[in-house]
Design a protein around this motif. Structure first.
Motif, PDB file in Angstrom:
ATOM      1  N   HIS A  83       0.864  -1.178   0.000  1.00 40.14           N
ATOM      2  CA  HIS A  83       0.000   0.000   0.000  1.00 40.14           C
ATOM      3  C   HIS A  83       0.900   1.228   0.000  1.00 40.14           C
ATOM      4  O   HIS A  83       1.964   1.229   0.629  1.00 40.14           O
ATOM      5  N   PRO A  84       0.509   2.302  -0.712  1.00 36.07           N
ATOM      6  CA  PRO A  84       1.398   3.467  -0.806  1.00 36.07           C
ATOM      7  C   PRO A  84       1.741   4.139   0.510  1.00 36.07           C
ATOM      8  O   PRO A  84       2.795   4.769   0.628  1.00 36.07           O
ATOM      9  N   TYR A  85       0.887   4.041   1.534  1.00 31.75           N
ATOM     10  CA  TYR A  85       1.248   4.695   2.794  1.00 31.75           C
ATOM     11  C   TYR A  85       0.861   3.905   4.039  1.00 31.75           C
ATOM     12  O   TYR A  85       1.312   4.233   5.132  1.00 31.75           O
ATOM     13  N   LYS A  86       0.055   2.875   3.920  1.00 30.30           N
ATOM     14  CA  LYS A  86      -0.276   2.040   5.066  1.00 30.30           C
ATOM     15  C   LYS A  86       0.645   0.822   5.137  1.00 30.30           C
ATOM     16  O   LYS A  86       1.211   0.411   4.125  1.00 30.30           O
ATOM     17  N   GLN A  87       0.769   0.259   6.321  1.00 27.26           N
ATOM     18  CA  GLN A  87       1.586  -0.944   6.475  1.00 27.26           C
ATOM     19  C   GLN A  87       0.753  -2.163   6.068  1.00 27.26           C
ATOM     20  O   GLN A  87       0.410  -3.017   6.880  1.00 27.26           O
TER      21      GLN A  87
END
Length: 223
Positions: A83-87
């Motif tokens: 995901h581009p910003y979530k883990q």
């Protein structure tokens, strides 16, 4: 003998973006395993356990034992979509390996004894690692988790080239077969030239230290 790294998985029947979304909401990772003279298979993995495993260097450069519903297969991780910003791991691709077929893998380089070397001890010398991983070819049984580069003899002005890296038995670097132009630098030790800014008129010049320059959840989904 290399450590065996086991990754648990389960077969899945549903495919497509909707099925992948449902899996992620349930804490699973949609994935596929392919190659090895067998049909591709859609699988799912537990996100939390897989995420923890993915924090280790070996996860990306070792033969993994993928246990799909209790049946073990030897695989390499070939792609992992995050995901581009979530883990969150969105999707994974695994390739089966055959014991008698050579594989190409990028393995990390571990630089050792740099601080004990003449270059490492010298003042005003920068030791630059031009490469941090190496593309190698070998049989699965010969795959190293990493390759050590011993810099204990590194002197100021030295350049360590690809051909000088000591490789484990059964391992080769395909790049070196392409000619001398591909024998690139791996480590370089050179003097750092410090430039003092010219002080304004009437003021004493002073040294200036060099600055070190150093889609949502479903975005980019494969399925």
């Amino acid at each position: 003998m290399a450590t065996e790294h086991k990754i648990a998985a389960a077969a899945r029947g549903d495919e497509g973006k909707g099925a992948s979304r449902r899996l992620r909401r349930a804490g699973k990772i949609p994935a596929v395993v392919y190659g090895g003279h067998a049909d591709p298979k859609s699988i799912q993995l537990e996100h939390e356990k897989t995420w923890l495993a993915s924090q280790n260097e070996w996860f990306y450069s070792s033969i993994l034992t993928l246990e799909v519903d209790g049946k073990a297969e030897q695989v390499l991780l070939r792609d992992m979509q995050r995901h581009p910003y979530k883990q969150i791991i969105m999707h994974m691709d695994f390739q089966r390996v055959s014991a008698n077929e050579a594989i190409r893998v990028a393995v990390p380089l571990h630089f050792i004894n740099e601080d004990k070397s003449p270059a490492g001890k010298a003042a005003d010398v920068a030791v630059t690692h031009e490469l941090t991983e190496l593309q190698i070819s070998c049989l699965p049984k010969d795959l190293p988790e990493f390759i050590e580069v011993d810099l204990s003899d590194l002197k100021v002005g030295d350049t360590v080239h690809l051909s000088e890296i000591k490789l484990p038995a059964g391992v080769e670097v395909p790049e070196l077969k392409l000619g001398a132009d591909h024998d690139v630098a791996v480590v370089v030790a050179r003097f750092v030239k410090e430039e003092a800014e010219e002080a304004p008129e009437g003021e004493a010049s002073a040294e200036v230290p060099a600055a070190k320059v150093s889609d949502d959840e479903e975005g980019g989904d494969k399925e």
